[in-house]
Enzyme design. Sequence first.
Site, PDB file in Angstrom:
ATOM      1  N   ASP A  18       0.834  -1.189   0.000  1.00  0.00           N
ATOM      2  CA  ASP A  18       0.000   0.000   0.000  1.00  0.00           C
ATOM      3  C   ASP A  18       0.880   1.256   0.000  1.00  0.00           C
ATOM      4  O   ASP A  18       1.640   1.496   0.933  1.00  0.00           O
ATOM      5  CB  ASP A  18      -0.874  -0.051   1.260  1.00  0.00           C
ATOM      6  CG  ASP A  18      -1.903   1.043   1.270  1.00  0.00           C
ATOM      7  OD1 ASP A  18      -2.590   1.182   0.243  1.00  0.00           O
ATOM      8  OD2 ASP A  18      -2.020   1.759   2.278  1.00  0.00           O
ATOM      9  N   THR A  30      -3.229   5.498  -3.996  1.00  0.00           N
ATOM     10  CA  THR A  30      -2.126   6.302  -3.459  1.00  0.00           C
ATOM     11  C   THR A  30      -0.846   6.097  -4.268  1.00  0.00           C
ATOM     12  O   THR A  30      -0.117   7.050  -4.516  1.00  0.00           O
ATOM     13  CB  THR A  30      -1.871   5.948  -1.974  1.00  0.00           C
ATOM     14  OG1 THR A  30      -1.642   4.549  -1.856  1.00  0.00           O
ATOM     15  CG2 THR A  30      -3.061   6.319  -1.120  1.00  0.00           C
ATOM     16  N   THR A  31      -0.603   4.867  -4.692  1.00  0.00           N
ATOM     17  CA  THR A  31       0.609   4.621  -5.475  1.00  0.00           C
ATOM     18  C   THR A  31       0.517   5.354  -6.816  1.00  0.00           C
ATOM     19  O   THR A  31       1.481   6.002  -7.248  1.00  0.00           O
ATOM     20  CB  THR A  31       0.799   3.112  -5.736  1.00  0.00           C
ATOM     21  OG1 THR A  31       0.557   2.414  -4.519  1.00  0.00           O
ATOM     22  CG2 THR A  31       2.192   2.811  -6.211  1.00  0.00           C
ATOM     23  N   ASP A  47      -9.303  -0.191   1.097  1.00  0.00           N
ATOM     24  CA  ASP A  47      -9.304   0.325  -0.274  1.00  0.00           C
ATOM     25  C   ASP A  47     -10.609  -0.037  -0.974  1.00  0.00           C
ATOM     26  O   ASP A  47     -11.210   0.789  -1.660  1.00  0.00           O
ATOM     27  CB  ASP A  47      -8.129  -0.263  -1.076  1.00  0.00           C
ATOM     28  CG  ASP A  47      -6.788   0.341  -0.655  1.00  0.00           C
ATOM     29  OD1 ASP A  47      -6.790   1.251   0.194  1.00  0.00           O
ATOM     30  OD2 ASP A  47      -5.750  -0.100  -1.181  1.00  0.00           O
TER      31      ASP A  47
HETATM   32  P1  ADP Z   1      -2.833   2.186  -5.997  1.00  0.00           P
HETATM   33  O1  ADP Z   1      -2.205   2.419  -4.667  1.00  0.00           O
HETATM   34  O2  ADP Z   1      -2.576   3.309  -6.937  1.00  0.00           O
HETATM   35  O3  ADP Z   1      -4.277   1.808  -5.922  1.00  0.00           O
HETATM   36  P2  ADP Z   1      -2.446  -0.519  -6.869  1.00  0.00           P
HETATM   37  O4  ADP Z   1      -1.269  -1.361  -6.551  1.00  0.00           O
HETATM   38  O5  ADP Z   1      -3.727  -0.841  -6.204  1.00  0.00           O
HETATM   39  O6  ADP Z   1      -2.036   0.962  -6.617  1.00  0.00           O
HETATM   40  O7  ADP Z   1      -2.642  -0.590  -8.448  1.00  0.00           O
HETATM   41  C1  ADP Z   1      -3.673   0.089  -9.094  1.00  0.00           C
HETATM   42  C2  ADP Z   1      -3.545  -0.115 -10.590  1.00  0.00           C
HETATM   43  O8  ADP Z   1      -3.673  -1.501 -10.918  1.00  0.00           O
HETATM   44  C3  ADP Z   1      -4.651   0.605 -11.350  1.00  0.00           C
HETATM   45  O9  ADP Z   1      -4.120   1.270 -12.450  1.00  0.00           O
HETATM   46  C4  ADP Z   1      -5.567  -0.521 -11.765  1.00  0.00           C
HETATM   47  O10 ADP Z   1      -6.297  -0.220 -12.937  1.00  0.00           O
HETATM   48  C5  ADP Z   1      -4.614  -1.655 -11.973  1.00  0.00           C
HETATM   49  N1  ADP Z   1      -5.254  -2.961 -11.862  1.00  0.00           N
HETATM   50  C6  ADP Z   1      -5.990  -3.442 -10.853  1.00  0.00           C
HETATM   51  N2  ADP Z   1      -6.448  -4.692 -11.124  1.00  0.00           N
HETATM   52  C7  ADP Z   1      -5.972  -5.012 -12.337  1.00  0.00           C
HETATM   53  C8  ADP Z   1      -6.067  -6.177 -13.181  1.00  0.00           C
HETATM   54  N3  ADP Z   1      -6.764  -7.233 -12.807  1.00  0.00           N
HETATM   55  N4  ADP Z   1      -5.432  -6.149 -14.351  1.00  0.00           N
HETATM   56  C9  ADP Z   1      -4.724  -5.073 -14.726  1.00  0.00           C
HETATM   57  N5  ADP Z   1      -4.580  -3.956 -14.001  1.00  0.00           N
HETATM   58  C10 ADP Z   1      -5.206  -3.921 -12.821  1.00  0.00           C
HETATM   59 MG    MG Z   2      -5.200   0.149  -5.228  1.00  0.00          MG
END
Ligand code: ADP
Ligand code: MG
Length: 532
Positions: A64, A97-98, A390
């Site tokens: 996270d 957040t990332t 989240d």
């Molecule tokens: P954040 O802290 O920004 O939420 P995450 O590690 O949760 O970071 O990653 C979010 C990103 O991962 C988003 O761009 C989202 O669209 C992408 N994402 C989530 N699930 C999938 C999936 N099944 N396939 C491809 N991309 C995904």
């Molecule tokens: Mg996320």
Amino acid sequence: MGDKSIQPVFILPENTRRESGKSAQRLNIAAGKLVGETVRTTLGPKGMDKMIVDASGDVIVTNDGVTILKEMGIEHPAAKMIVEIAKTQESEIGDGTTTAVVLAGELLKRAEELLDQEIHPTVIARGYRLAAEKALEFLEQIAVKVTVENKDILHSIAETAMTGKGAESAKKLLSELTVKAILKVKNANKIDRYSIRIEKQVGGSVEDSELIEGLVIDKEKVHSQMPDRIENARIALINAPLEVKSTEMDAKIQISDPERLQSFLDMEEAMIKKIVTKISGTGANVVFCQKGIDDMAQHFLAKKGIYACRRVSKSNLEDLSKATGAKIVMNVDDLSENDLGTAGIVEQVKTAEDEAMTFVRECNKAKTVTILVRGGSDHVIDEIKRALEDAVGDIVAALKNNKVVAGAGGPEMDIAQKLLVYADSLSGREQLAVRAFAQSMEVIPRTLAENAGLDPIDMLAELRNAHSKKEVNAGINVFSGKIMDAWKEGVIEPLSIKTQAISSATEVAIMILRIDDVILAGPEIQSQSKTI
Ligand code: ADP
Ligand code: MG
């Protein structure tokens, strides 16, 4: 001139450090980029985790963004500004957040390239602002409507939030619990994210996690003779000690006559009895007390078959009030039947570590519910809890303005392409800044591909191609390495995750770019200003 030679002028105290002009700017940009680089490898379903060990040796394993940055204890002032946007993203939405931090880092990196070409920071700032405004418009164009009726979409939102996190293995169950919880607490379509409590219980496995229409209070019953389980609970919430008033106890009383001692003790007993009789007279069979309950009160409560917990925190008492409809009473004398709340069941449940918690279940009018997360260890549960937060935040955000978009890098690519077209309508140098902004957006799909071990150049080319054919939902399938229709695959996110991330990343990048002077007050000055 002669003896009128100019003396250097010092306007700052001796131990002040100062960086100005280009070097200040470059150092700040470098710090901002570093923060982005740090969390970048955690982005997306195939992102890695970080292990952070704090000063006291406690270990956190997490994926996270905001948690990593908070725990790292970052000190550089510009880097801290980036951490702030992660915190804002966390408080506004909970998720993304990332993304916000990676975007900010990339915007700074591209800005640096423009600075190298002697483009002035204010021009870059103006171009970035124009681009961000347009980006938000483009996002609105591809957003899809969602309401509480669209349960499938809500499930997809929750699953997308949890994909690749600690919660992955049980994401079906957990997303079901999340959606159920949301539907339970929704109040004329307004949902308070904090009315869904996420509590943890070590022991069992993630699959044993459950939704409790009510609360879990981290307290056990105060007396072993009290019942373990109360059905049709009638609950009193008391913010006053159930004991002989401490002032009376503290006063030194010299009693030489044993008979008078006995009568003193009798008097005490009578007082406590009166309090307990008053409580049980209202029909209450459960008591949550914010203060202490002394031995004698415990004894009498147990005799009346009342289940009681003491030293329950104020916030728990408030949530109990919301969940059961009970009023918090400051004085037992004022307690009446009308102040009581109700719950189907109140029971004590033993946890793994030989401790117990109190479950308040079946609160029919519950405006507060609890997702109880089970799991093998604290580390595991904490990470699941963050993923669940989240998921809850994303659904609440989606239902707030009723808009969602497909994810997987698609929206960012869509924005990038439309911005490049828009850039052509601008003149000269601003055009360069808008182009840089467009390229920055691609960092999201590129990173998703990189983290999945895919060739970023190929993946971006294919994704670009799909979007240029107006396939607005095209995204990167990080598992197969192909382009997919992210909407059909259920990768769905709230629109506001994207708008918030873009707005705050742009703001912070601009703010950092515009700084040309960093003045670090010496330690004495810093401590002085702290005490003011
Ligand atoms: P954040 O802290 O920004 O939420 P995450 O590690 O949760 O970071 O990653 C979010 C990103 O991962 C988003 O761009 C989202 O669209 C992408 N994402 C989530 N699930 C999938 C999936 N099944 N396939 C491809 N991309 C995904
Ligand atoms: Mg996320």
